[in-house]
Each structure stands twice: as C-alpha cells, then as structure tokens.
Write an enzyme that holds these catalytic residues in place. Structure first.
Site, mmCIF file in Angstrom:
data_model
loop_
_atom_site.group_PDB
_atom_site.id
_atom_site.type_symbol
_atom_site.label_atom_id
_atom_site.label_comp_id
_atom_site.label_asym_id
_atom_site.label_seq_id
_atom_site.Cartn_x
_atom_site.Cartn_y
_atom_site.Cartn_z
ATOM 1 N N LYS A 82 0.851 -1.183 0.000
ATOM 2 C CA LYS A 82 0.000 0.000 0.000
ATOM 3 C C LYS A 82 0.888 1.235 0.000
ATOM 4 O O LYS A 82 1.927 1.268 0.667
ATOM 5 C CB LYS A 82 -0.907 -0.016 1.238
ATOM 6 C CG LYS A 82 -1.889 1.147 1.318
ATOM 7 C CD LYS A 82 -2.794 1.002 2.535
ATOM 8 C CE LYS A 82 -3.781 2.153 2.666
ATOM 9 N NZ LYS A 82 -4.668 1.995 3.838
ATOM 10 N N SER A 165 -9.587 2.302 3.211
ATOM 11 C CA SER A 165 -8.726 3.003 2.276
ATOM 12 C C SER A 165 -7.805 2.089 1.478
ATOM 13 O O SER A 165 -7.186 2.515 0.503
ATOM 14 C CB SER A 165 -7.869 4.021 3.046
ATOM 15 O OG SER A 165 -7.006 3.361 3.963
ATOM 16 N N SER A 189 -9.840 -0.196 7.476
ATOM 17 C CA SER A 189 -9.350 -0.060 6.103
ATOM 18 C C SER A 189 -8.668 -1.294 5.528
ATOM 19 O O SER A 189 -8.264 -1.289 4.370
ATOM 20 C CB SER A 189 -8.394 1.136 5.999
ATOM 21 O OG SER A 189 -9.120 2.336 6.133
#
Length: 498
Positions: A82, A165, A189
């Site tokens: 990420k 997210s 998330s």
C-alpha cells in the site's frame, strides 16, 4: 523449471512458496507473470507505481538465495505494498498531491521485514489520500496507465467501489495482480475492502506491527496488516511483519514475533463465538445478514458454539472515531507545510502565504475536511467537550469488549452493513462514515480483527464475515478462519474474466 506460469495468479502465497523452494518456479518468472497481469488489468487502477527493473533485480537476488538453499519463507514470492509505506525503490505518495514523486531514503519496518523474508516487491498500491476514506475514491495520484487520478474499481463489478482506504490492495489480490499485499487499518481499512472484494485480511493487535515508515493518519489507531487469498497466506505474512521495533516506534509493543501458521489446523470444537446483538440490528442489509448467518451455521457444524453477547456502545464508535481520528490527523499532517519535503506552492508572498497555498493545493477535500474537524475539536473551549469525552467513551468501548470476552473466545459479525456500492453512490461524507460502523469498535479498542469471505449478496457481490479476537489472539482468529476456509470455497471464488 517445470511449473506452467499461465495459472500462477490463481495460487496463494503458500503454494507459490512451495514451488519456489522446490525450484519448480523461478522468482523472476513469478515476478514477470504478475507484472504482466498488472499491465493487462490497468483499468482497475490498483497500482500507482511499478518499476520492472527494481522488481526483477529483487527477483534475481531471491533466485540466487534459493539456489544456495537460503532465503526466508517468502523467498521469491511477489507482493505489493500500500502506498502508505515508505520505500526506497519506489515513490511513496500516500496517494496525495502533497507527496507526488516523493522518494524515501529508507524502507518502512514492515517493508524491510518482508524483504528479509525474501518477498519481491511488485510496486505500490492505490489508496484513499493519507488513508482517509471508505471507497478508494479519494486518491489524488494517477494510477499506472492513467493520465489523471481515478478511483480504484472493484473487479467483481467495475462500476462499484472496492472499499477503502486499502482499496488498491484488496483489488490487487482479488484480480490476481499479486498473491498477497500489505494494507493499513485505522478504522477498518483492511477489513472493509477485504469484505467488498472477497479476500482475506487481518489487522493485528495495535502495536504488534511496527508503524515506523508508515505515513501517519491517526497514530493511536493505525496498524499494518496483510491481505491475501486465505487465512493461511495472511498468517505467513503476518508472522514476518510482527515483532518489537522499540528503538524506532514508540507505539511498538515488546511482544515477541510469533509463527501464526503453527496452529492453523487445530480443531475449533467448543470454540465460543460471541454474536453481538448490536451488529445484527437496523441498518444491516438482508443479503449481508443471510450470508453471515450461513457462515455462522457452518461454524456450528464445525463444533463451535454461538453465544449471544452485547457491545452496547457500538453506535457511539462512529462519533468517537470521527472526533479522535481527525484530531490526530490534524496534528500529524501539520508537517506537510512545503518547507522540508513534499509539495510547495510556486507563487506566494511570505511564509504564511506559502503555508496556506501549499496546503490548499496539496490536500484533497476529504483530508481538508478531517484536518478542520480535528483542529476544531482540539481548540480551546471545545477540547473538554469533544476530544476528552471521546477518549472516555473509547475506554468504555474497550471495557465492553473485555466484558464480552468473559463469555466468548471470538466475536463474529458482518464486516460491513452492505456489499460494495456504486462508484459515486455515497457522495455525502457522513454516508461513507456510517459504513464503518462494524469495524470501528475493534479499532478503538486496539483489538485484532479480520474479514473472511463468507458468501455473496446483492448483484453477486462478496460479503465478509468479521472475526474479532482478544489482545494477542491473532493465532486463534487465523485458526478459526482457516478451519472455516477448509470447509467452504468462498475464498477460492474469483471475479469473471480474472
């Protein structure tokens, strides 16, 4: 090398690792296969940075170690990170204009530990800006293959969101662009996008995985975790990610690293699974409830026992989180002022003007919204009324969990109240915030939680079962998830065309 590479993307970490160790597959071959997959599915917007040369250099090094009989358990296994974790070999932007093109001089601890285990980095994955969002529609960086910022698309239905997210992370696994990835979970998330995309993801106990080199959103909540096809794959990555990092991370716990794969196959007969009444009330869609109920019945078949419990302050988790997290964000993001690194406005008259224009240009709407909320609740005259009260209720939410764990071993329920919604379907920020209702309580309490594929709901979209454990009970959660996955095939399902 004898393994055909055409179906590598259907394999998980465990299977790929075995092929690599047996030298039936080369790390370079594996990396090239997944890089080609990422190229072929650019329309999903999952990657924001790919550097084939850097990836293949890592793969060649992994092949050399394997040839010498060396290398860790993940030697040669391709993964992706990420874009919240800083990396030397790839830009780190947090999907924000504020950090466009930024190159870190060091790697995050999580990145370092996975590299030491032999993992090969494919690239960096799209996310909501500074990890603020529930749909991955807030990215300000153009994905690979795009000329402008674009939302990440759910491979089960490209007109729907992947969750956030960590949306790019979830999509990369669901679409077979990487066998496993890293994500971060502040208020859900990892778990919510895992649910929306039909994959497995786990957030460990707060402090078990180092936050060093993880760009901060809300420091008392942010945690790193793995996302993969199965609980076994997540256990492999989590075993390498966790461990003390006391010299570099003040929130790191002095808890030894653990092999989370050791007890995956233990029986779960007699396991007490708590069912919170508050997770099954108004607001939970019928299709999600049906899938979750079906999963719970499967657990009963496996010998587990369902126990009614209560988490009475569940509804308060939303106002508490959306006071505390913005407050911490307003403090953490104050460092992005155009002075030392990141974006700086080109035209300004003085220092204060530079600050204002830099932050106005560099931050997106959702980030600005949370900074303003945070600054407000921390301001004189409002600190006691909002921030201090929220901290008190946070303690009560944690106490509710401890009372529940007197009656049960694991808590189960939906990861999200609905399946993934249409792109642009929740333009009202508050509607997005409400989608976190089931993941926020465990985050506020610092407990480990995970999402496991549990079926399908409206329009054939995936549904995730959330499992929450007591502190340091990641092994128990992964065992419960693994036994469920041995009895079901939801985690083996893939989107059409993938």
């Amino acid at each position: 090398m004898t393994q055909q590479t055409t179906d590598l993307h259907t394999l998980g970490v465990s299977a790929l690792s075995a092929l690599l160790r047996e030298r039936k597959l080369g790390a370079v071959e594996a990396a090239q296969h997944f890089l080609a997959r990422a190229q072929a599915h650019q329309n999903l917007g999952a990657f924001v940075s790919i550097d084939e040369e850097a990836t293949l250099a890592q793969a060649r090094a992994a092949d050399a170690l394997i040839a010498q009989g060396k290398g860790g358990r993940l030697a040669g296994v391709p993964i992706a990170h990420k874009d919240i974790f800083v990396t030397r070999d790839f830009p780190t932007t947090a999907s924000s204009k504020m950090l466009a093109g930024y190159r870190s001089p060091f790697d995050a601890t999580v990145v370092t530990r996975l590299a030491e285990a032999g993992a090969v980095t494919l690239g960096k994955l799209n996310c909501d800006e500074f990890a603020m969002g529930s749909a991955n529609e807030n990215s300000a960086i153009a994905p690979v293959g795009f000329d402008a910022p674009a939302p990440v698309r759910n491979p089960w239905n490209t007109d729907r969101v992947p969750g956030g997210s960590s949306g790019g992370s979830a999509v990369a696994v669901a679409a077979g662009l990487a066998p496993a990835v890293t994500g971060t979970d502040t208020g859900g998330s990892i778990r919510q996008p895992a649910s929306f995309c039909g994959i497995t993801g786990i957030k460990p106990t707060y402090g078990r995985a180092s936050r060093y080199g993880m760009i901060a959103f809300a420091s008392s909540l942010d945690q790193a975790g793995p996302m993969g096809k199965s609980a076994e794959d997540c256990a492999l990555l989590l075993s390498e990610m966790c461990g003390p990092d006391l010299d570099r991370d003040s929130t790191s716990l002095d808890v030894p690293a653990e092999d989370f794969t050791a007890r995956l196959n233990d029986g779960i007969e007699g396991l007490r699974i708590g069912i919170p009444a508050e997770f099954f009330g108004e607001g939970l869609s019928a299709d999600v409830r049906a899938a979750v109920d079906g999963a719970l019945k499967e657990y009963e078949k496996l010998g587990a026992r369902l126990v009614p419990i209560s988490l009475p302050r569940t509804e308060l988790s939303i106002p508490v989180y959306y006071i505390l997290a913005p407050a911490e964000a307003s403090s953490n993001l104050s460092r992005f002022d155009g002075v030392k690194f990141g974006h700086r406005a080109k035209n300004y008259t003085d220092l204060v003007d530079m600050y204002k224009k830099t932050r106005a240009e560099g931050f997106g709407d959702e980030v600005k919204r949370r900074i303003m909320i945070g600054a407000y609740v921390l301001s004189e005259g409002y600190y006691d009324a909002y921030y201090l009260q929220a901290q008190k209720i946070r303690r009560m939410i944690a106490d509710d969990f401890q009372a529940a764990f007197q009656q049960c071993d694991v808590i189960a329920g939906p990861a999200a109240p609905t399946v993934a919604w249409q792109l642009g379907g929740k333009s009202d920020p508050l509607a997005n915030y409400l989608a976190d209702i089931f993941t926020l309580p465990a985050s506020l309490a610092g407990l480990p939680g995970m999402s496991v594929p549990a079926g399908f709901g409206e329009a054939g979209m995936p549904v995730g079962l959330q499992l929450i454990g007591n502190y340091f009970k990641e092994g128990q959660l992964l065992n419960a998830a693994h036994r469920f996955q041995q009895a079901t095939d939801f985690h083996l399902q893939a989107p059409k065309g993938i």
